[in-house]
Design a protein around this motif. Structure first.
Motif: not given
Lengths: 252, 252, 252, 252
Positions: C217-235
């Motif tokens: 695991a060198d990089t982890m993908c955070l999805h950006g195009d779903t509702p709540g994506a930014a909030a989940l990324a923050k968490e």
């Protein structure tokens, strides 16, 4: 005894010409017109319809995948719903443009990868048949003999036409020999003409293993985009007529 | 007394949604459906037709320049023949897709730069009118009051509909005030509703110089792609009905 | 202990916005920027580069199939040469646009169907690796752990980064569970955050059969195009930092 | 005494060939390569770069409007920002693809309507110059003698090259005679060759009114997409060399 001769026309795009439409028109009875997704543009479509009308050649829609660079020859994993929609859009566009010139479409032949995929995938075949039937139930759907595409067309209540290729070799099960294999395309004119006559008159073909097999043959495809295509088309037509066959569009 | 309320729908494209189609449908009587060149794709077109049919809203074609990135809002110096062809293609595609759902198109409204150019360029206007008439002579052609587009439509034997904008200011000569000028777009809801009533009922509008001018008003455009568009549309409809106007599609 | 957090940005197209780029920028260390074939246009690319530069986020190219309507998510049977060419074109375009703003690309992550196909087809993987290496040998190539894409990158002399997904379940062999299966996407925020920590810190994940497996695991993908994506990324970022992990771009 | 001879190459698109690239390569010193928006695709670009490199011909980018059907010849009212972005994108793509083959771009020549508009609109000219300068300040910008495009290039600190046309007539003010006027294109080979020599050697041309005018001439454009283009190019080169001129790329 009769046979329909079809070829693809209207494959120019913007500033790029393709094919020998004028020369081919003299040999064929049905024209498959590209609808703008893999080739063709509104201007080319209008001009091709006008030319076919003038020459008395029947017109069909030739919808393909949205892939200009790949010319609709690359498989695209579209869903059945997407296929239904893109076929509906393209056939409707051409049908309306033809109607504007007083011409009713005769048939629909899917192009390239879409045709090949639909011949062996019933869900895609059903999607195409549904789109065609929803536009006009009198449209004739083209497909390989014995293919899912023909079965889907019949199930949708459409008239279908089995399509054969005089310059392609066939396996013993009646399917086209893969283009990857040597000898899959026949280049000798006399051989192609002789095969055309056997297919059209006797509904038979000699397969690669030497066996003679039956083959439903309602329409024969003449390629239009190779050098010498117009000359070969002329020879095939001459050979068929010499063998007593009448070249006639399916609608006639 | 009656007025048609129209709005643009089906402007989504592929994975990108646009507009508040469901909410707007409740307020309008006619929907202009994008046809794939500046917005819309076959799937979006099918879905928008289905939604409009379900809601009893009349459907029209909304053809535009082939310019997705510019959303058809950038002027493109196409020839009249090119314009005729691209309008024919797009209207035919939508008409056929609508017919597949049992719906007959009511009207054609050119989109964006194509609309604006054709309103003041008779050769482009004639090209559009010719394309529309060649598909179906009963289609109604939209255009600005007094524009070349309406004149071309009439000359082609088409019924035309003069289109007004309740949220735009007008110059004393009856033309829309340029968007470059301050105050060209009216944002106050109450003012917009009041102007809508005056336009629809009295066929008048107060121009930027304070004078009251006459204005042919057969259909009123409600914008669909701004925040609050659906709410404003609702208020305009409510205001018009309160003033005794009947909201009805042109075909009805 | 450190981990890179990546997300896709710049997926707007023409008039159609997509994603929550501004909000996501605060949580990630690397941005994958769409290059115009499946999403993105020159204006969107310029703006996204500027935003990432301003926020100190590393930039990578996110080339995809030429399929706007399908958003690059539909498999297209392109040849290795075609794939090499379209990756080269797209990465070159973004690299040049970034250089014009003084930014050097950090990585390349293929998009959608191209990524998935290349992870399991070595010839396509080699085509991508060849294109990337021909532009800049210091570019880092992303791929699934153990995939052909990573192997091809290494064979081409590129640094590679194994990419994991905190909100996706894994089979016991370390591959992602098919999206067709129930439970393949994890929606509970606390669970996703906990899995992110285990992946980033322990290089492990609990597979669907309950077994604990190792996972590069060198990089982890955070999805950006779903509702709540930014909030989940923050968490997820907060959870990782609380667990003592440093969020840092791969180049740093 | 020397002159650069340039021509457009790589204007094929997908399955559609265009031009006589191989034959023209023997006569020119600089190739303008289409970048995918009005013509060209990634595969065609790669092949054209390889061919030019093999023949020792300098390579330039030939960015155009996003208009395949209109071949970039139709004016599009794009904003300066949009023009900057689309030039940046296209030049970057070609520059990166060339660099992947070890080739550095020599110049940028805008295509078709973009070229014509930028020659007489300083804001568009500045947008192009800004895009080019942001990629590589050593790129040479092509434009008509005395045009806004050359002035913008100089203002941006770029080296510029004034481009002349041996087969076009000039007005007394040094501008090209409108293509609408009879005689604007010269078809007689001997006349074209003689004019080429006068332009290249004497920096003069006889205008339509019979007057002899001075004309900055750094590079001469040879058309590539007309029948007989390669033969005419050969004659022009032969004539120039016979007159003692050295044909050499600008970079040399």
């Amino acid at each position: 005894m009769r046979i329909d001769l079809n070829s693809v026309l209207g494959e120019s795009f913007g500033p790029w010409p393709m094919g020998q439409d004028e020369a081919l028109m003299a040999s064929i009875s049905s024209a498959n017109v590209a609808c703008g997704f893999h080739a063709g543009d509104p201007g080319a479509m209008r001009a091709t319809i006008a030319l076919a009308r003038e020459k008395g050649v029947a017109i069909g829609a030739h919808p393909g995948f949205p892939d200009l660079v790949g010319f609709g020859r690359r498989e695209l994993k579209a869903t059945p719903q997407e296929v239904e929609d893109l076929v509906l859009y393209q056939v409707a566009a051409l049908a309306g443009m033809a109607a504007a010139q007083g011409v009713t479409l005769q048939h629909v032949k899917a192009h390239g990868a879409l045709y090949n995929m639909a011949c062996r995938d019933r869900t895609l075949a059903d999607a195409i048949a549904k789109a065609v039937a929803s536009i006009d139930r009198s449209l004739i759907l083209f497909g390989l003999p014995g293919s899912d595409l023909l079965r889907a067309g019949q199930a949708a209540g459409l008239r279908v036409a089995a399509e054969v290729f005089a310059d392609r070799s066939y396996d013993a099960d009646g399917s086209l020999t893969s283009r990857q294999k040597p000898g899959s395309v026949i280049h000798d004119t006399a051989t192609v003409v002789a095969r055309a006559v056997t297919m059209a008159r006797d509904k038979q073909v000699v397969a690669v293993d030497g066996s003679t097999i039956g083959l439903q043959a309602d329409t024969m495809c003449l390629h239009g985009d190779t050098p010498g295509a117009a000359a070969l088309a002329k020879e095939i037509r001459r050979g068929l007529e010499a063998a007593g066959l009448r070249i006639a569009a399916l609608r006639d």
